[in-house]
Design an enzyme around this catalytic site. Structure first.
Site, PDB file in Angstrom:
ATOM      1  N   HIS A   7     -14.617  60.669   9.301  1.00 11.26           N
ATOM      2  CA  HIS A   7     -13.884  59.980  10.376  1.00 11.26           C
ATOM      3  C   HIS A   7     -12.859  59.019   9.772  1.00 11.26           C
ATOM      4  O   HIS A   7     -12.975  58.585   8.630  1.00 11.26           O
ATOM      5  CB  HIS A   7     -14.850  59.212  11.286  1.00 11.26           C
ATOM      6  CG  HIS A   7     -15.620  58.158  10.569  1.00 11.26           C
ATOM      7  ND1 HIS A   7     -15.089  56.925  10.246  1.00 11.26           N
ATOM      8  CD2 HIS A   7     -16.880  58.147  10.088  1.00 11.26           C
ATOM      9  CE1 HIS A   7     -15.981  56.203   9.617  1.00 11.26           C
ATOM     10  NE2 HIS A   7     -17.091  56.931   9.498  1.00 11.26           N
ATOM     11  N   GLU A  85     -24.317  60.027  10.632  1.00  8.49           N
ATOM     12  CA  GLU A  85     -24.435  59.160   9.464  1.00  8.49           C
ATOM     13  C   GLU A  85     -25.892  58.813   9.212  1.00  8.49           C
ATOM     14  O   GLU A  85     -26.711  58.784  10.133  1.00  8.49           O
ATOM     15  CB  GLU A  85     -23.614  57.876   9.665  1.00  8.49           C
ATOM     16  CG  GLU A  85     -23.614  56.931   8.477  1.00  8.49           C
ATOM     17  CD  GLU A  85     -23.062  57.524   7.183  1.00  8.49           C
ATOM     18  OE1 GLU A  85     -23.683  58.457   6.636  1.00  8.49           O
ATOM     19  OE2 GLU A  85     -22.023  57.023   6.712  1.00  8.49           O
TER      20      GLU A  85
END
Length: 189
Positions: A7, A85
């Site tokens: 990201h 994550e």
């Protein structure tokens, strides 16, 4: 073939907070990074776009990046929880300083790469490797994956057969992407 993206930069990246499973929005720079990476990736796969599937972590910063990427590569996205994550449990959203204050001595002896797995209620390195290995084994065709810094390190490390230390020391740029193909991970910027 897998194209692995991280990201774009977030507000918490700038603040030095480990986001884990919590979120913060992309910064203006993060939006620009996602737009540029999308354009580069579109050039990279030009003429083969329809052969790819886009899988994305269901966390907000990855979804926001995916929305920017699909402006250049108009394909549907599929949320994939195994791309999320690594969570450090109660430490998600904290800085090193805050962890030191709230959990005295927890980071003693830790370095810049191994502290992630010291959280009392976070994911273990082995658990993350297992979910990443399962995800990699389920890939059945050309894939664009939008994930995160630490998880991206471990994806590349498992793919390349690296040791734990080698995995955790891999770079985590936000202004390019990795092409995983034929047992090699090439960075494309």
């Amino acid at each position: 073939m897998i194209y692995l993206l991280r990201h774009g930069e977030t507000a918490w990246n700038l603040a030095g907070r480990f986001q884990g499973r919590k979120d913060s929005p992309l910064t203006p720079r993060g939006i620009e990074q996602a737009d540029q990476v999308g354009k580069r990736l579109a050039r990279e796969i030009y003429g083969r776009e329809r052969t790819f599937e886009i899988q994305v972590s269901p966390l907000g910063r990855a979804l926001e990046t995916a929305a920017r990427i699909t402006r250049s590569i108009p394909l549907p996205t599929k949320e994939e929880p195994r791309l999320m994550e690594v969570t450090v449990g109660a430490w998600d959203g904290m800085t090193h300083y805050e962890i030191d204050m709230e959990y005295p001595r927890a980071l003693i002896g830790a370095d810049a790469f191994d502290w992630f797995f010291r959280a009392p209620d976070g994911e273990t390195f082995d658990d993350v490797c297992l979910r990443v290995t399962e995800w990699l084994s389920d890939i059945s065709g050309p894939t664009i994956a939008i994930s995160h810094g630490l998880t991206g390190r471990i994806i590349r490390g498992v793919y390349l057969g690296l040791s734990r230390r080698e995995m955790l020391e891999l770079p985590v740029p936000q202004d390019g992407f990795y092409r995983l193909d034929g047992g090699v991970a090439d960075f494309i910027e």
